[in-house]
Scaffold this motif. Structure first.
Motif, PDB file in Angstrom:
ATOM      1  N   TYR A   1      49.316  44.678  39.664  1.00  0.00           N
ATOM      2  CA  TYR A   1      49.269  44.162  38.300  1.00  0.00           C
ATOM      3  C   TYR A   1      48.724  42.734  38.256  1.00  0.00           C
ATOM      4  CZ  TYR A   1      51.781  48.310  36.822  1.00  0.00           C
ATOM      5  OH  TYR A   1      52.125  49.613  36.557  1.00  0.00           O
ATOM      6  N   GLU A   2      48.906  41.988  39.325  1.00  0.00           N
ATOM      7  CA  GLU A   2      48.275  40.675  39.401  1.00  0.00           C
ATOM      8  C   GLU A   2      46.754  40.823  39.434  1.00  0.00           C
ATOM      9  OE1 GLU A   2      49.921  38.774  42.792  1.00  0.00           O
ATOM     10  OE2 GLU A   2      51.797  38.218  41.801  1.00  0.00           O
ATOM     11  N   LEU A   3      46.285  41.809  40.182  1.00  0.00           N
ATOM     12  CA  LEU A   3      44.849  42.065  40.217  1.00  0.00           C
ATOM     13  C   LEU A   3      44.337  42.498  38.843  1.00  0.00           C
ATOM     14  CD1 LEU A   3      44.362  43.967  43.596  1.00  0.00           C
ATOM     15  CD2 LEU A   3      43.345  41.786  42.981  1.00  0.00           C
ATOM     16  N   VAL A   4      45.092  43.360  38.182  1.00  0.00           N
ATOM     17  CA  VAL A   4      44.682  43.810  36.852  1.00  0.00           C
ATOM     18  C   VAL A   4      44.627  42.627  35.892  1.00  0.00           C
ATOM     19  CG1 VAL A   4      45.382  45.177  34.835  1.00  0.00           C
ATOM     20  CG2 VAL A   4      45.487  46.178  37.134  1.00  0.00           C
ATOM     21  N   HIS A   5      45.605  41.720  35.991  1.00  0.00           N
ATOM     22  CA  HIS A   5      45.610  40.545  35.118  1.00  0.00           C
ATOM     23  C   HIS A   5      44.364  39.689  35.370  1.00  0.00           C
ATOM     24  CE1 HIS A   5      47.112  37.219  32.716  1.00  0.00           C
ATOM     25  NE2 HIS A   5      46.872  36.410  33.733  1.00  0.00           N
ATOM     26  N   ALA A   6      44.044  39.464  36.644  1.00  0.00           N
ATOM     27  CA  ALA A   6      42.842  38.694  36.960  1.00  0.00           C
ATOM     28  C   ALA A   6      41.599  39.419  36.465  1.00  0.00           C
ATOM     29  CB  ALA A   6      42.762  38.455  38.468  1.00  0.00           C
ATOM     30  N   TYR A   7      41.603  40.727  36.567  1.00  0.00           N
ATOM     31  CA  TYR A   7      40.513  41.562  36.071  1.00  0.00           C
ATOM     32  C   TYR A   7      40.341  41.380  34.569  1.00  0.00           C
ATOM     33  CZ  TYR A   7      38.595  46.200  34.717  1.00  0.00           C
ATOM     34  OH  TYR A   7      37.881  47.232  34.171  1.00  0.00           O
ATOM     35  N   LEU A   8      41.431  41.409  33.838  1.00  0.00           N
ATOM     36  CA  LEU A   8      41.372  41.242  32.387  1.00  0.00           C
ATOM     37  C   LEU A   8      40.875  39.858  32.001  1.00  0.00           C
ATOM     38  CD1 LEU A   8      44.768  42.929  31.444  1.00  0.00           C
ATOM     39  CD2 LEU A   8      42.498  43.843  31.006  1.00  0.00           C
ATOM     40  N   GLN A   9      41.181  38.869  32.825  1.00  0.00           N
ATOM     41  CA  GLN A   9      40.771  37.499  32.554  1.00  0.00           C
ATOM     42  C   GLN A   9      39.379  37.184  33.100  1.00  0.00           C
ATOM     43  OE1 GLN A   9      42.647  35.443  30.613  1.00  0.00           O
ATOM     44  NE2 GLN A   9      43.924  37.273  30.369  1.00  0.00           N
ATOM     45  N   GLN A  10      38.759  38.142  33.736  1.00  0.00           N
ATOM     46  CA  GLN A  10      37.463  37.943  34.389  1.00  0.00           C
ATOM     47  C   GLN A  10      37.494  36.756  35.354  1.00  0.00           C
ATOM     48  OE1 GLN A  10      33.872  38.863  32.084  1.00  0.00           O
ATOM     49  NE2 GLN A  10      35.107  38.577  30.240  1.00  0.00           N
ATOM     50  N   ASP A  11      38.563  36.636  36.102  1.00  0.00           N
ATOM     51  CA  ASP A  11      38.765  35.496  36.995  1.00  0.00           C
ATOM     52  C   ASP A  11      38.390  35.889  38.418  1.00  0.00           C
ATOM     53  OD1 ASP A  11      39.635  33.327  38.457  1.00  0.00           O
ATOM     54  OD2 ASP A  11      41.454  33.044  37.271  1.00  0.00           O
ATOM     55  N   LEU A  12      37.123  35.683  38.769  1.00  0.00           N
ATOM     56  CA  LEU A  12      36.654  36.082  40.094  1.00  0.00           C
ATOM     57  C   LEU A  12      37.357  35.328  41.214  1.00  0.00           C
ATOM     58  CD1 LEU A  12      34.234  36.965  38.152  1.00  0.00           C
ATOM     59  CD2 LEU A  12      32.816  36.777  40.169  1.00  0.00           C
ATOM     60  N   ALA A  13      37.602  34.049  40.988  1.00  0.00           N
ATOM     61  CA  ALA A  13      38.248  33.264  42.029  1.00  0.00           C
ATOM     62  C   ALA A  13      39.655  33.790  42.307  1.00  0.00           C
ATOM     63  CB  ALA A  13      38.303  31.793  41.622  1.00  0.00           C
ATOM     64  N   GLU A  14      40.388  34.145  41.258  1.00  0.00           N
ATOM     65  CA  GLU A  14      41.742  34.674  41.451  1.00  0.00           C
ATOM     66  C   GLU A  14      41.701  36.039  42.116  1.00  0.00           C
ATOM     67  OE1 GLU A  14      45.961  34.821  41.182  1.00  0.00           O
ATOM     68  OE2 GLU A  14      44.466  33.217  41.193  1.00  0.00           O
TER      69      GLU A  14
ATOM     70  N   ALA B   1      33.647  45.623  41.851  1.00  0.00           N
ATOM     71  CA  ALA B   1      33.483  44.284  41.303  1.00  0.00           C
ATOM     72  C   ALA B   1      33.765  43.194  42.326  1.00  0.00           C
ATOM     73  CB  ALA B   1      34.380  44.110  40.084  1.00  0.00           C
ATOM     74  N   GLY B   2      34.525  43.502  43.361  1.00  0.00           N
ATOM     75  CA  GLY B   2      34.775  42.531  44.405  1.00  0.00           C
ATOM     76  C   GLY B   2      33.530  42.171  45.194  1.00  0.00           C
ATOM     77  N   HIS B   3      32.447  42.938  45.001  1.00  0.00           N
ATOM     78  CA  HIS B   3      31.194  42.673  45.707  1.00  0.00           C
ATOM     79  C   HIS B   3      30.275  41.730  44.946  1.00  0.00           C
ATOM     80  CE1 HIS B   3      31.623  45.676  48.955  1.00  0.00           C
ATOM     81  NE2 HIS B   3      32.305  46.365  48.056  1.00  0.00           N
ATOM     82  N   LEU B   4      30.660  41.306  43.745  1.00  0.00           N
ATOM     83  CA  LEU B   4      29.727  40.559  42.915  1.00  0.00           C
ATOM     84  C   LEU B   4      29.776  39.054  43.119  1.00  0.00           C
ATOM     85  CD1 LEU B   4      29.931  42.423  39.487  1.00  0.00           C
ATOM     86  CD2 LEU B   4      28.604  42.977  41.526  1.00  0.00           C
ATOM     87  N   GLY B   5      30.969  38.467  43.093  1.00  0.00           N
ATOM     88  CA  GLY B   5      31.101  37.024  43.019  1.00  0.00           C
ATOM     89  C   GLY B   5      31.123  36.334  44.370  1.00  0.00           C
ATOM     90  N   GLY B   6      31.069  35.018  44.322  1.00  0.00           N
ATOM     91  CA  GLY B   6      31.173  34.215  45.525  1.00  0.00           C
ATOM     92  C   GLY B   6      29.835  33.968  46.191  1.00  0.00           C
ATOM     93  N   SER B   7      29.846  33.124  47.204  1.00  0.00           N
ATOM     94  CA  SER B   7      28.606  32.732  47.873  1.00  0.00           C
ATOM     95  C   SER B   7      27.970  33.878  48.643  1.00  0.00           C
ATOM     96  CB  SER B   7      28.887  31.566  48.826  1.00  0.00           C
ATOM     97  OG  SER B   7      29.799  31.958  49.843  1.00  0.00           O
ATOM     98  N   LYS B   8      28.741  34.926  48.970  1.00  0.00           N
ATOM     99  CA  LYS B   8      28.210  36.067  49.701  1.00  0.00           C
ATOM    100  C   LYS B   8      28.182  37.326  48.846  1.00  0.00           C
ATOM    101  CE  LYS B   8      29.762  34.104  54.082  1.00  0.00           C
ATOM    102  NZ  LYS B   8      30.569  34.289  55.308  1.00  0.00           N
ATOM    103  N   GLY B   9      28.397  37.141  47.530  1.00  0.00           N
ATOM    104  CA  GLY B   9      28.373  38.268  46.609  1.00  0.00           C
ATOM    105  C   GLY B   9      26.959  38.666  46.228  1.00  0.00           C
ATOM    106  N   LEU B  10      26.837  39.841  45.631  1.00  0.00           N
ATOM    107  CA  LEU B  10      25.521  40.368  45.297  1.00  0.00           C
ATOM    108  C   LEU B  10      24.780  39.512  44.281  1.00  0.00           C
ATOM    109  CD1 LEU B  10      26.190  44.213  45.160  1.00  0.00           C
ATOM    110  CD2 LEU B  10      24.807  42.974  46.831  1.00  0.00           C
ATOM    111  N   VAL B  11      25.522  38.915  43.346  1.00  0.00           N
ATOM    112  CA  VAL B  11      24.855  38.057  42.364  1.00  0.00           C
ATOM    113  C   VAL B  11      24.105  36.936  43.062  1.00  0.00           C
ATOM    114  CG1 VAL B  11      25.230  36.408  40.485  1.00  0.00           C
ATOM    115  CG2 VAL B  11      26.413  38.615  40.459  1.00  0.00           C
ATOM    116  N   GLN B  12      24.774  36.236  43.978  1.00  0.00           N
ATOM    117  CA  GLN B  12      24.139  35.127  44.679  1.00  0.00           C
ATOM    118  C   GLN B  12      23.042  35.609  45.624  1.00  0.00           C
ATOM    119  OE1 GLN B  12      24.707  31.820  44.030  1.00  0.00           O
ATOM    120  NE2 GLN B  12      22.834  31.637  45.251  1.00  0.00           N
ATOM    121  N   LEU B  13      23.271  36.726  46.298  1.00  0.00           N
ATOM    122  CA  LEU B  13      22.269  37.244  47.227  1.00  0.00           C
ATOM    123  C   LEU B  13      20.985  37.623  46.499  1.00  0.00           C
ATOM    124  CD1 LEU B  13      24.422  39.460  49.644  1.00  0.00           C
ATOM    125  CD2 LEU B  13      23.556  37.141  50.034  1.00  0.00           C
TER     126      LEU B  13
END
Length: 328
Positions: free
Chosen positions: A245-258, A301-313
């Motif tokens: 549920y913590e993950l779901v909450h972060a998901y709802l908040q679009q909080d990639l860092a969390e 969605a865990g593959h998208l964010g961060g310095s090694k995520g698909l968005v940055q790549l």
């Protein structure tokens, strides 16, 4: 995979075959997030500014992305999926349908319509030939896992041939089904709509690569985690689901860092992150780039964010990758 020949076990064999793709999707697409703000249905895509303060910035938190430039004849789109979410939280069907209407193809992590992929998944989800699952667990571990199976209305002997990480995924899926009741997943929706719209369905992982990284994951580490989860769930099911549920909450908040912190303790150098996210992102890039124009790429969605995520790549390769809003 070898199975005993009793009628009951034959029934279990058929059940397990039907569950193979479900487990595959659970393993490969465990994270995601979406905006809980209602969008204007007349404006399914609205550009948002991209901040320059790093890959975890608020403006870089999005489920949907437009990929353009770098010679693309028409924009492609990137979507972060989540495998399991309570039915009441499942949304964006309209937005996905609008993107499908614009898409020349859909690429998931794995093309589960490919017989070669199915064979590879089935082979790599079980213990290697010559390994007796009964020798891989202590009597105490079998007792705990047996109790968990009984609480989930399944049988240990029917699933013990799964290797630890596949077993973990299967049992977590059973727990989610029991605790959440009706739930949904975006991969299943996209597969269904791709078939209905006659849109080609592709996979980023080849049969040679899919699940090959399992060999690098410590069985002992997974078994220890699985036993701890089983004991916690049997003792206090609500507490056991807190992290979900913590993950779901972060998901709802679009909080990639969390989401990243909850999943990988904010450590992009951890072995788990390297094997299951960073290395796979690099492996996927060539398949994603091949005939990218007009494609909808939908991965965990865990593959998208961060310095090694698909968005940055993808940005590093010269594409313009901008977050967008999509109608729910």
């Amino acid at each position: 995979m070898p199975y005993p020949t009793t009628n009951r076990v034959k029934q279990n064999q058929n059940t397990m075959k039907n569950q193979v793709l479900l487990i595959a999707l659970l393993l490969l697409s465990s994270l995601g997030w979406y905006s809980c703000q209602k969008e204007d249905e007349n404006k399914p895509e609205i550009e948002k500014p991209v901040a320059e303060d790093g890959p975890w910035s608020a403006a870089n938190n999005s489920l949907f992305w437009r990929i353009s430039g770098n010679g693309l004849e028409q924009p492609a789109h990137l979507f972060g999926t989540i495998h399991t979410i309570p039915e009441q939280d499942f949304s964006y069907q309209k937005g996905l349908d609008s993107l499908l209407n614009l898409s020349t193809s859909v690429m998931l992590e794995v093309n589960i319509s490919d017989p070669a992929i199915i064979a590879a998944v089935q082979q790599r989800m079980v213990w290697p030939e010559g390994v007796n699952p009964d020798d891989m667990y202590t009597d105490e571990e079998v007792e705990i896992l047996g109790a968990l199976c009984r609480s989930l209305n399944t049988q240990w002997r029917a699933i013990k041939q799964l290797n630890p990480i596949s077993l973990e995924a299967y049992l977590m899926g059973q727990i989610m089904t029991k605790e959440l009741g009706a739930n949904e997943g975006y991969e299943g929706y996209l597969i269904k709509r791709s078939i209905e719209t006659n849109t080609p369905l592709l996979g980023a992982e080849s049969p040679e690569y899919v699940y090959s990284y399992f060999q690098e994951i410590s069985n002992d580490e997974v078994i220890e985690r699985l036993i701890n989860t089983a004991e916690l769930y049997l003792d206090d099911s609500e507490l056991a689901l807190e992290s979900f549920y913590e993950l779901v909450h972060a998901y709802l908040q679009q909080d990639l860092a969390e989401l990243h912190q909850l999943s990988f303790d904010s450590d992009e150098e951890s072995n788990t992150y390297k094997l299951l996210v960073a290395d796979r992102n690099k492996e996927w890039l060539q398949a994603i780039e091949n005939d990218l124009s007009g494609r909808l790429v939908a991965v965990g969605a865990g593959h998208l964010g961060g310095s090694k995520g698909l968005v940055q790549l993808l940005r590093d390769l010269g594409y313009e990758v901008n977050p967008i809003k999509v109608a729910r």
